[in-house]
Scaffold this active site. Structure first.
Site, short mmCIF file in Angstrom:
data_model
loop_
_atom_site.label_atom_id
_atom_site.label_comp_id
_atom_site.label_asym_id
_atom_site.label_seq_id
_atom_site.Cartn_x
_atom_site.Cartn_y
_atom_site.Cartn_z
N GLU A 145 -33.21 -2.23 12.61
CA GLU A 145 -32.60 -3.52 12.93
C GLU A 145 -32.49 -3.75 14.43
O GLU A 145 -31.72 -4.59 14.89
CB GLU A 145 -31.21 -3.62 12.27
CG GLU A 145 -31.29 -3.56 10.76
CD GLU A 145 -29.99 -3.88 10.06
OE1 GLU A 145 -29.00 -4.19 10.74
OE2 GLU A 145 -29.97 -3.82 8.82
N LYS B 165 -25.16 -10.51 0.59
CA LYS B 165 -26.61 -10.46 0.80
C LYS B 165 -27.22 -11.14 -0.41
O LYS B 165 -27.11 -10.62 -1.53
CB LYS B 165 -27.09 -9.00 0.86
CG LYS B 165 -26.65 -8.21 2.08
CD LYS B 165 -26.93 -6.73 1.84
CE LYS B 165 -26.82 -5.89 3.09
NZ LYS B 165 -26.76 -4.43 2.76
P1 PGA Z 1 -30.10 -2.52 4.17
O1 PGA Z 1 -28.88 -2.17 5.09
O2 PGA Z 1 -30.54 -3.92 4.42
O3 PGA Z 1 -31.12 -1.49 4.56
O4 PGA Z 1 -29.64 -2.33 2.75
C1 PGA Z 1 -27.94 -3.07 5.55
C2 PGA Z 1 -26.53 -2.61 5.28
O5 PGA Z 1 -26.28 -1.53 4.72
O6 PGA Z 1 -25.60 -3.37 5.60
ZN ZN Z 2 -24.02 -1.95 4.61
#
Ligand code: PGA
Ligand code: ZN
Length: 422
Positions: free
Chosen positions: A209, A339
């Protein structure tokens, strides 16, 4: 009323170079829009199924040709010519066509790409900016923009496991605008690059990221270096800039023990460890401090953090209504990490968001570690009144596309930043 004329999907690549799904939705009247779905690496067990081809000879099994085919054939055939009253009607139709609990028939990636592309095309038909369309889905007027929590240091699954904490994030708390928040973060990030050069004798290696990822000796070293970078940037830790942490502890939890670096701890010891971090460092938000299945201890963690830091559930909740309801009933968290691809349609994610907000929780709108240049998430964060926006560092265009969009939304709307941390 919206009438789908055509759905076309394409296999494209995300920020890790892995395939993902991009769909174009054409509506009657010539309104057409495209959207792409992200993909996680540090995934929760309760997430909807991301359909991958599994052919080891192509993209190590990560191919998305089956998901793409499901859009181009099954979903296109079933939805072309259908008149849909709204987003909810489309998403209900998608759920019916899939027919499984976890979207394993068609794939959550296929389904979400259609849900998102439809949203953007519908916003065009309504002559609305996408953030306004999202606000319309929530049914509440636009009020604030989220405070960005920006990835400074990375560890865990996003950085090959070189350090125990997955993310140490900058919370530019004195910033009154997105513009100020980004400028503050830039200063801290550049100081962190200098610090790493001095302390570790290395250039700035970045994780998935865009967070910096030197070989930190421990979780405490990550937090101490973050505080030092804030000071070097000319800011007062805790007053101008605070920290958020994603412990992502599901990923080092085995047989009832948290294996943090060299120490193995039971849940109570893990909570004491977190309490110690909160005492020593200016942490205002703590995500996945305990593992996704460690339900009995989450209420104790929340009680421990209480007014000092938000108790954020990511793997714990998976944007899943049943899990959020359980957490509300148990008083196990106070912030939903949202998400959209954990659940697979906009309507279900919206219901999760509403549920959390109705309980008085805060909501963090989050990207995934595998992202695309698409920027719909910034509109979503504004439209759904996110308190935090978590999209990674201020490096790499798949992250910046969201920050840049948020700058544009700020310029267009002049909305103030949310009052958090207060
Ligand atoms: P991921 O991680 O998109 O790889 O699942 C993001 C998070 O854990 O917040
Ligand atoms: Zn997370």
């Amino acid at each position: 009323m919206f009438t789908i004329e055509k759905l076309t999907a394409l296999e494209i690549l995300d920020s890790r170079g892995r395939p993902t799904v991009q769909t174009t939705c054409s509506l009657k009247g010539g309104f057409r829009a495209t959207a792409s779905v992200p993909s996680g690496a540090s995934t929760g067990k309760a997430e909807a199924l991301e359909l991958r081809d599994g052919d080891p000879n192509r993209y190590r099994g990560f191919g998305c040709r089956r998901a793409v085919q499901n859009v181009n054939q099954k979903l296109n055939a079933a939805l072309t010519g259908r008149s849909l009253a709204d987003q909810e009607a489309l998403d209900r139709a998608l759920l019916e066509l899939d027919g499984t609990q976890n979207k394993s028939a068609l794939g959550a990636n296929a389904i979400l790409s259609v849900s998102l592309a439809f949203a953007r095309a519908a916003a065009r038909q309504m002559a609305q900016p996408l953030y306004q369309y999202f606000a319309g889905l929530l049914g509440v007027p636009l009020q604030t923009l989220p405070r960005p929590t920006i990835n400074l240091f990375s560890g865990g699954k996003h950085a090959g496991g070189q350090a125990p904490l997955q993310d140490v994030l900058v919370v530019p708390r004195s910033a009154r605008t997105i513009d100020e928040a980004l400028a503050i973060t830039f200063a801290v990030y550049q100081s962190a690059i200098d610090l790493i050069a001095q302390k570790y004798g290395m250039r700035a290696l970045k994780a998935d990221e865009g967070g910096l990822a030197p070989p930190f000796a421990s979780a405490e070293a990550m937090l101490e270096d973050a505080v030092a970078a804030i000071r070097m940037g000319g800011f007062e830790p805790g007053r101008d800039v605070s920290l958020a942490v994603d412990v992502a502890s599901s990923h080092f939890y085995r047989d009832g023990r948290y294996q943090l670096g060299l120490t193995a701890m039971d849940s109570s010891a893990m909570i004491r460890q977190i309490d110690d971090w909160i005492e020593r460092y200016p942490i205002v938000s703590l995500e996945d401090g305990l593992a996704e299945d460690d339900w009995p201890h989450w209420p104790k963690l929340r009680e421990c953090l209480a007014s000092r830091a938000l108790t954020v559930g990511d793997d714990l909740l998976c944007t899943n209504q049943a899990r959020i309801e359980r957490a509300i009933a148990l008083n196990a968290a106070d912030t939903l990490l949202l998400k959209v691809n954990q659940i697979g349609t906009l309507t279900e994610a919206l219901e999760s968001c509403r549920l959390a907000q109705a309980a008085g929780w805060r909501v963090t709108i989050s990207a995934r570690s595998g992202e695309t240049e698409d920027n719909w998430l910034a509109d979503l964060a504004a439209g759904w009144r996110g308190d935090q926006l978590k999209v990674g560092s201020i490096m790499q265009s798949e992250r910046l596309s969201k920050y840049n969009r948020l700058l544009a939304i700020e310029a267009e709307t002049a909305l103030p930043l949310v009052n958090w941390p207060n």
